[in-house]
Design an enzyme around this catalytic site. Structure first.
Site, PDB file in Angstrom:
ATOM      1  N   ARG A 155      77.489  55.482  63.404  1.00  0.00           N
ATOM      2  CA  ARG A 155      78.872  55.972  63.247  1.00  0.00           C
ATOM      3  C   ARG A 155      79.539  56.232  64.594  1.00  0.00           C
ATOM      4  O   ARG A 155      80.715  55.959  64.788  1.00  0.00           O
ATOM      5  CB  ARG A 155      78.880  57.253  62.409  1.00  0.00           C
ATOM      6  N   THR A 208      71.902  54.779  71.005  1.00  0.00           N
ATOM      7  CA  THR A 208      70.885  54.702  69.959  1.00  0.00           C
ATOM      8  C   THR A 208      70.103  56.018  69.866  1.00  0.00           C
ATOM      9  O   THR A 208      69.936  56.696  70.871  1.00  0.00           O
ATOM     10  CB  THR A 208      69.925  53.530  70.278  1.00  0.00           C
ATOM     11  N   SER A 236      73.153  59.012  74.633  1.00  0.00           N
ATOM     12  CA  SER A 236      72.235  59.124  73.490  1.00  0.00           C
ATOM     13  C   SER A 236      71.182  60.185  73.803  1.00  0.00           C
ATOM     14  O   SER A 236      71.418  61.374  73.579  1.00  0.00           O
ATOM     15  CB  SER A 236      71.594  57.766  73.203  1.00  0.00           C
ATOM     16  N   ARG A 237      70.065  59.776  74.344  1.00  0.00           N
ATOM     17  CA  ARG A 237      69.031  60.688  74.816  1.00  0.00           C
ATOM     18  C   ARG A 237      68.494  60.131  76.132  1.00  0.00           C
ATOM     19  O   ARG A 237      68.386  58.909  76.291  1.00  0.00           O
ATOM     20  CB  ARG A 237      67.877  60.785  73.806  1.00  0.00           C
ATOM     21  N   ASP A 261      75.361  61.531  80.237  1.00  0.00           N
ATOM     22  CA  ASP A 261      75.452  62.859  79.629  1.00  0.00           C
ATOM     23  C   ASP A 261      74.057  63.414  79.336  1.00  0.00           C
ATOM     24  O   ASP A 261      73.925  64.567  78.962  1.00  0.00           O
ATOM     25  CB  ASP A 261      76.265  62.758  78.324  1.00  0.00           C
ATOM     26  N   GLU A 266      65.677  67.730  80.544  1.00  0.00           N
ATOM     27  CA  GLU A 266      66.848  68.618  80.480  1.00  0.00           C
ATOM     28  C   GLU A 266      66.387  70.057  80.383  1.00  0.00           C
ATOM     29  O   GLU A 266      65.442  70.324  79.638  1.00  0.00           O
ATOM     30  CB  GLU A 266      67.715  68.254  79.266  1.00  0.00           C
ATOM     31  N   HIS A 285      74.927  67.231  79.246  1.00  0.00           N
ATOM     32  CA  HIS A 285      74.727  66.988  77.809  1.00  0.00           C
ATOM     33  C   HIS A 285      75.753  67.744  76.964  1.00  0.00           C
ATOM     34  O   HIS A 285      75.413  68.690  76.254  1.00  0.00           O
ATOM     35  CB  HIS A 285      73.303  67.369  77.380  1.00  0.00           C
TER      36      HIS A 285
HETATM   37  C1  DGY Z   1      73.625  65.425  69.277  1.00  0.00           C
HETATM   38  O1  DGY Z   1      74.216  66.153  68.446  1.00  0.00           O
HETATM   39  O2  DGY Z   1      72.501  64.972  69.056  1.00  0.00           O
HETATM   40  C2  DGY Z   1      74.311  65.070  70.551  1.00  0.00           C
HETATM   41  O3  DGY Z   1      73.424  64.957  71.595  1.00  0.00           O
HETATM   42  C3  DGY Z   1      75.449  66.017  70.865  1.00  0.00           C
HETATM   43  O4  DGY Z   1      75.850  66.028  72.178  1.00  0.00           O
END
Ligand code: DGY
Length: 323
Positions: A155, A208, A236-237, A261, A266, A285
């Site tokens: 989405r 992803t 994403s991560r 981000d 982290e 983030h």
């Molecule tokens: C999440 O909600 O997983 C995102 O990283 C928000 O920034």
């Protein structure tokens, strides 16, 4: 007796009083994020918890023998050890949809600021300098009309594609586990395999979820395939990228710039080389961090937890934990 819950977040009075209608509720009142150790102390007698990013593993569940539901206030749930949660019948929920547009906006913020060097030039001006009209050293590149490759067409990916197509007249490619024919029809985006997408894109956006398959999806080989003029964005991560390889690609000019981000570790380590690179824009983030969206996420994560505890249908159980 009401179920006992712990809210490891700072929520508004309105949201807390909604929870208190159904649960005996304890709330984290410390500064910033609660640590795992502090949370472990709090959950021993709890039936539900709301949190973000803290690992839900065997140790956590052993310390919380009465726990029925873990409500993540995030769309990502890579902090869930799904196997152990499943084996103990723990309900795990997340907060999809409400954050799609905020994250997509932030991705565009990262694209624009890295392409037009907004952060770098902001610093330049604050140092008391001014550019000369003809000084190309502060020129950027256009976003409008370029080719965007989105890896991960969920989405949020779609919300990014919409902005790119209809706001910036971009040519949009995507790569995903499965083709999204409806999205292709609605938005005019085209599917490519990963290598081809990396080769042809001016901007590569990684969006992803983090899974076993996407761990370090972007490494030295992938950055090598990208154009030297390309910009890489990750919202994403952090662990979907081999960060050392990214740093190398940015330092050697293999790619032009990056907007990030998220990070492998982290909070980011203060000695992380990314901090000293001028061709990268780094944020702590905050993809979903707007007042409106965080409030919606607070409400949704509370509803998810309460419904699970009072036996109503729970709307956002993560797919791997659905019966
Ligand atoms: C999440 O909600 O997983 C995102 O990283 C928000 O920034």
């Amino acid at each position: 007796m009401k179920p006992r819950v712990y809210v490891a977040k700072h929520f508004s009075k309105e949201v807390i009083s909604y929870i208190e209608n159904y649960c005996e509720c304890e709330v984290w009142e410390g500064e910033g994020e609660i640590s795992r150790e502090e949370l472990l102390e709090k959950i021993e007698d709890k039936n539900g918890v709301i949190l973000t990013s803290i690992k839900i593993d065997k140790e956590f569940l052993d310390r919380a023998p009465n726990l029925k539901v873990v409500s993540n206030m995030s769309v990502g749930y890579d902090n869930f050890d799904l196997d152990i949660m499943k084996s103990r019948n723990i309900i795990g929920t997340n907060t999809p949809e409400v954050l799609d547009n905020s994250v997509a906006d932030l991705v565009f913020g990262l694209m624009l600021s890295s392409a037009r060097r907004i952060v770098e030039c902001d610093k330049y001006l604050r140092e008391g300098k001014w550019k000369s009209q003809y000084d190309e050293s502060y020129y950027g590149i256009d976003v409008y009309g370029k080719t965007l490759g989105i890896i991960g067409m969920g989405r949020i990916g779609e919300a990014i594609a919409k902005r790119a197509k209809f706001g910036f007249d971009m040519n949009v490619f995507y790569h995903n586990r499965s083709r999204k024919l409806e999205t292709e029809g609605n938005l005019g985006v085209k599917y490519l395999d990963l290598q081809e997408l990396l080769k042809r894109s001016d901007f590569v956006v990684l969006m992803t979820p983090l899974t076993r398959e996407t761990y370090r999806l972007m490494g030295a080989d992938e950055f090598r395939v990208m154009k030297e003029t390309a910009i890489f964005i990750n919202a994403s991560r952090g662990q979907t990228v081999d960060e050392k390889a990214l740093i190398e690609a940015l330092k050697s000019g293999q790619i032009r710039a990056a907007g990030l981000d998220v990070y492998e570790k982290e909070p980011i380590d203060i000695n992380n080389e990314l901090i000293n690179l001028n061709n990268v824009v780094i944020l702590p983030h905050l993809g979903s961090a707007t007042f409106e969206t965080r409030n919606s996420m607070a409400k949704l994560s509370s509803e998810n937890m309460v419904k699970a505890l009072i036996g109503e249908r729970v709307p956002n159980i993560v797919k791997e934990l659905k019966e």
